[in-house]
Design a protein around this motif. Structure first.
Motif, PDB file in Angstrom:
ATOM      1  N   VAL A  94       5.542   3.978   2.151  1.00  0.00           N
ATOM      2  CA  VAL A  94       5.389   2.834   1.251  1.00  0.00           C
ATOM      3  C   VAL A  94       5.459   1.566   2.101  1.00  0.00           C
ATOM      4  O   VAL A  94       6.456   1.329   2.790  1.00  0.00           O
ATOM      5  CB  VAL A  94       6.496   2.812   0.174  1.00  0.00           C
ATOM      6  N   ARG A  95       4.379   0.766   2.074  1.00  0.00           N
ATOM      7  CA  ARG A  95       4.333  -0.475   2.863  1.00  0.00           C
ATOM      8  C   ARG A  95       4.683  -1.660   1.960  1.00  0.00           C
ATOM      9  O   ARG A  95       4.025  -1.897   0.943  1.00  0.00           O
ATOM     10  CB  ARG A  95       2.958  -0.668   3.479  1.00  0.00           C
ATOM     11  N   LEU A  96       5.736  -2.395   2.328  1.00  0.00           N
ATOM     12  CA  LEU A  96       6.166  -3.557   1.567  1.00  0.00           C
ATOM     13  C   LEU A  96       5.566  -4.833   2.149  1.00  0.00           C
ATOM     14  O   LEU A  96       5.329  -4.933   3.360  1.00  0.00           O
ATOM     15  CB  LEU A  96       7.693  -3.662   1.581  1.00  0.00           C
ATOM     16  N   LYS A  97       5.341  -5.821   1.271  1.00  0.00           N
ATOM     17  CA  LYS A  97       4.848  -7.124   1.715  1.00  0.00           C
ATOM     18  C   LYS A  97       5.981  -7.946   2.337  1.00  0.00           C
ATOM     19  O   LYS A  97       5.841  -8.526   3.405  1.00  0.00           O
ATOM     20  CB  LYS A  97       4.245  -7.876   0.539  1.00  0.00           C
ATOM     21  N   LYS A 132       0.829  -1.200   0.000  1.00  0.00           N
ATOM     22  CA  LYS A 132       0.000   0.000   0.000  1.00  0.00           C
ATOM     23  C   LYS A 132       0.867   1.255   0.000  1.00  0.00           C
ATOM     24  O   LYS A 132       1.980   1.246   0.518  1.00  0.00           O
ATOM     25  CB  LYS A 132      -0.910   0.025   1.236  1.00  0.00           C
ATOM     26  N   PHE A 133       0.342   2.310  -0.632  1.00  0.00           N
ATOM     27  CA  PHE A 133       0.949   3.649  -0.564  1.00  0.00           C
ATOM     28  C   PHE A 133       0.103   4.497   0.384  1.00  0.00           C
ATOM     29  O   PHE A 133      -1.125   4.526   0.275  1.00  0.00           O
ATOM     30  CB  PHE A 133       0.973   4.322  -1.940  1.00  0.00           C
ATOM     31  N   PHE A 134       0.744   5.215   1.303  1.00  0.00           N
ATOM     32  CA  PHE A 134       0.051   6.157   2.190  1.00  0.00           C
ATOM     33  C   PHE A 134       0.480   7.572   1.795  1.00  0.00           C
ATOM     34  O   PHE A 134       1.644   7.938   1.972  1.00  0.00           O
ATOM     35  CB  PHE A 134       0.398   5.885   3.658  1.00  0.00           C
ATOM     36  N   THR A 135      -0.450   8.344   1.256  1.00  0.00           N
ATOM     37  CA  THR A 135      -0.085   9.658   0.682  1.00  0.00           C
ATOM     38  C   THR A 135      -0.948  10.788   1.238  1.00  0.00           C
ATOM     39  O   THR A 135      -1.132  11.805   0.599  1.00  0.00           O
ATOM     40  CB  THR A 135      -0.221   9.614  -0.849  1.00  0.00           C
ATOM     41  N   TRP A 136      -1.476  10.622   2.446  1.00  0.00           N
ATOM     42  CA  TRP A 136      -2.338  11.668   3.021  1.00  0.00           C
ATOM     43  C   TRP A 136      -1.593  12.988   3.198  1.00  0.00           C
ATOM     44  O   TRP A 136      -2.178  14.061   3.101  1.00  0.00           O
ATOM     45  CB  TRP A 136      -2.880  11.216   4.378  1.00  0.00           C
ATOM     46  N   PHE A 137      -0.288  12.927   3.475  1.00  0.00           N
ATOM     47  CA  PHE A 137       0.460  14.148   3.784  1.00  0.00           C
ATOM     48  C   PHE A 137       1.504  14.473   2.711  1.00  0.00           C
ATOM     49  O   PHE A 137       2.549  15.036   2.997  1.00  0.00           O
ATOM     50  CB  PHE A 137       1.146  14.005   5.154  1.00  0.00           C
ATOM     51  N   VAL A 138       1.180  14.087   1.472  1.00  0.00           N
ATOM     52  CA  VAL A 138       2.142  14.322   0.389  1.00  0.00           C
ATOM     53  C   VAL A 138       2.388  15.811   0.176  1.00  0.00           C
ATOM     54  O   VAL A 138       3.475  16.228  -0.237  1.00  0.00           O
ATOM     55  CB  VAL A 138       1.650  13.642  -0.917  1.00  0.00           C
TER      56      VAL A 138
END
Length: 412
Positions: free
Chosen positions: A72-75, A59-65
């Protein structure tokens, strides 16, 4: 896909390969299950997008871009790559490329490369201070370092403020002196950390009222508008209540802001060589360390020389407006018409303690400037330290009582 390298400077470098400079913190999601905590320390790094990215990003977390931050969440491995202090546009481009690679887009169309160690010169500490003192050194194609806290751009013949400067969210000091700037964009007010704004020797003809209602209200402490072409300052200028040092020398100012006395933190005020003839009544409320009003064409104060704006009897609007101010009744455009809000905000105070709005008597009295400042630069070549200050009266009775007091003092 991910490689963590250590440069010669001892800094951790995460290398992906479409390059992005930022602070990186690697958070292991498995540690809490073992009763361990992450150290929570980030390092300056260069990220690149490699060729084995596909299907490993959860998943990408971009709320505060917009603040230069993303995660960036890796598996595999189960880690979160937390990015911060990145140039906003570069971060957006980087994330777009990462998403394309993750979706399996033909990597031949992306600027990817095999993983390799980053050069030490690529991993440099964020730049805090930059001075540009000639037009030939001005960056036309490259952007300003995102981490700047102090920026000086002088002698570059700028006719306007470069919008790239306004994306520097950490900027505390902006010096644009000795240019040809005519107007300030309202977006200068978005620099929420700005404490010093120096615009000495430009071509400014106005100071935007929107700046007075911006975040500068809580941050700006030093403002230098000397050697410009200003004739007046906006009515709401005194909302910049954190000002400590204000320089207005060598303009064409015909008056100071009506509520200048509300600048309770102001300690240094210079407005020499303007066109001031009288000071506003609220000037008496200032508590300065240094004051310079030399070279202004101040009039000779004479309480007998007055202007009458009284109506008999007082209008209902005047009576109601006085009551709103005296009783401190909350008001705003949602309650009363906008033009009445403006009048209420700029009420006059009488010696008796009552207020007046549109019905009053106005005169000027002489005041020794040492009453408001510890150090005073002489007002004229004759060694004077006195200047005329406006005075208002709510009624003919108050004015007559004041004049009687003046006569009795003269007789003593």
């Amino acid at each position: 896909m991910w490689s963590v390298l250590v440069s010669q400077a001892g800094q951790v470098v995460c290398r992906f390969s479409m390059k992005l400079q930022c602070d990186v913190e690697v958070v292991n999601r498995m540690l809490p299950s073992f009763g361990l905590k992450n150290k929570g320390r980030s390092s300056r790094a260069v990220l690149s997008i490699g060729k084995h990215l596909k299907e490993n990003i959860e998943k990408f977390f971009t709320w505060f871009v917009e603040e230069g931050k993303a995660t960036v969440r890796l598996k595999e491995p189960a880690i979160d790559i937390c990015l911060s202090k990145a140039d906003i546009s570069s971060l957006k481009n980087f994330l777009s490329a990462a998403r394309l690679a993750h979706r399996g887009t033909d990597t031949d169309s992306l600027p990817l490369s095999a993983l390799g160690p980053a050069r030490a010169r690529d991993v440099e500490k964020p730049k805090k201070k930059l001075s540009i003192l000639s037009k030939k050194d001005y960056p036309l194609t490259s952007s300003f370092p995102y981490s700047l806290e102090q920026l000086q751009v002088s002698y570059c013949r700028l006719s306007r403020v470069d919008m790239r400067m306004l994306s520097l969210r950490s900027l505390r000091r902006l010096d644009l002196s000795n240019n040809h700037i005519k107007t300030l964009p309202s977006t200068v007010g978005d620099l929420s950390c700005l404490a010093e704004l120096i615009l000495h020797n430009n071509h400014l003809e106005s100071f935007s009222e929107s700046l007075c209602s911006s975040t500068l209200q809580t941050s700006l402490q030093h403002l230098d508008l000397s050697q410009n072409r200003l004739k007046v300052l906006p009515a709401r200028f005194c909302q910049l209540r954190q000002l400590v040092n204000l320089k207005l020398d060598d303009n064409k100012l015909v008056r100071l802001p009506f509520h200048v006395g509300r600048l309770s933190k102001l300690r240094f005020l210079s407005a020499a060589h303007n066109q001031l003839t009288v000071l506003p009544a609220s000037f008496r409320k200032l508590c300065l360390e240094n004051l310079d009003l030399f070279g202004n064409p101040f009039t000779q104060a004479n309480a007998l020389d007055h202007t009458i704006h009284l109506t008999f009897p007082l209008t209902l609007q005047e009576l109601a407006s006085r009551a709103v101010v005296d009783l401190r009744i909350p008001h705003g455009p949602h309650v009363v018409p906008f033009h009445l809000c403006h009048e209420l905000d700029f009420f006059k105070a009488c010696d008796c303690g009552r207020t007046c709005i549109n019905s009053y008597i106005q005169t000027a009295v002489s005041m020794n400037l040492h009453l408001v400042s510890h150090t005073v630069v002489l007002v004229d070549n004759m060694g004077g330290t006195e200047a005329p200050v406006q005075k208002h009266f709510c009624s003919l009775m108050c004015y007559c009582e004041f004049m009687d007091g003046c006569v009795q003092r003269d007789l003593r």
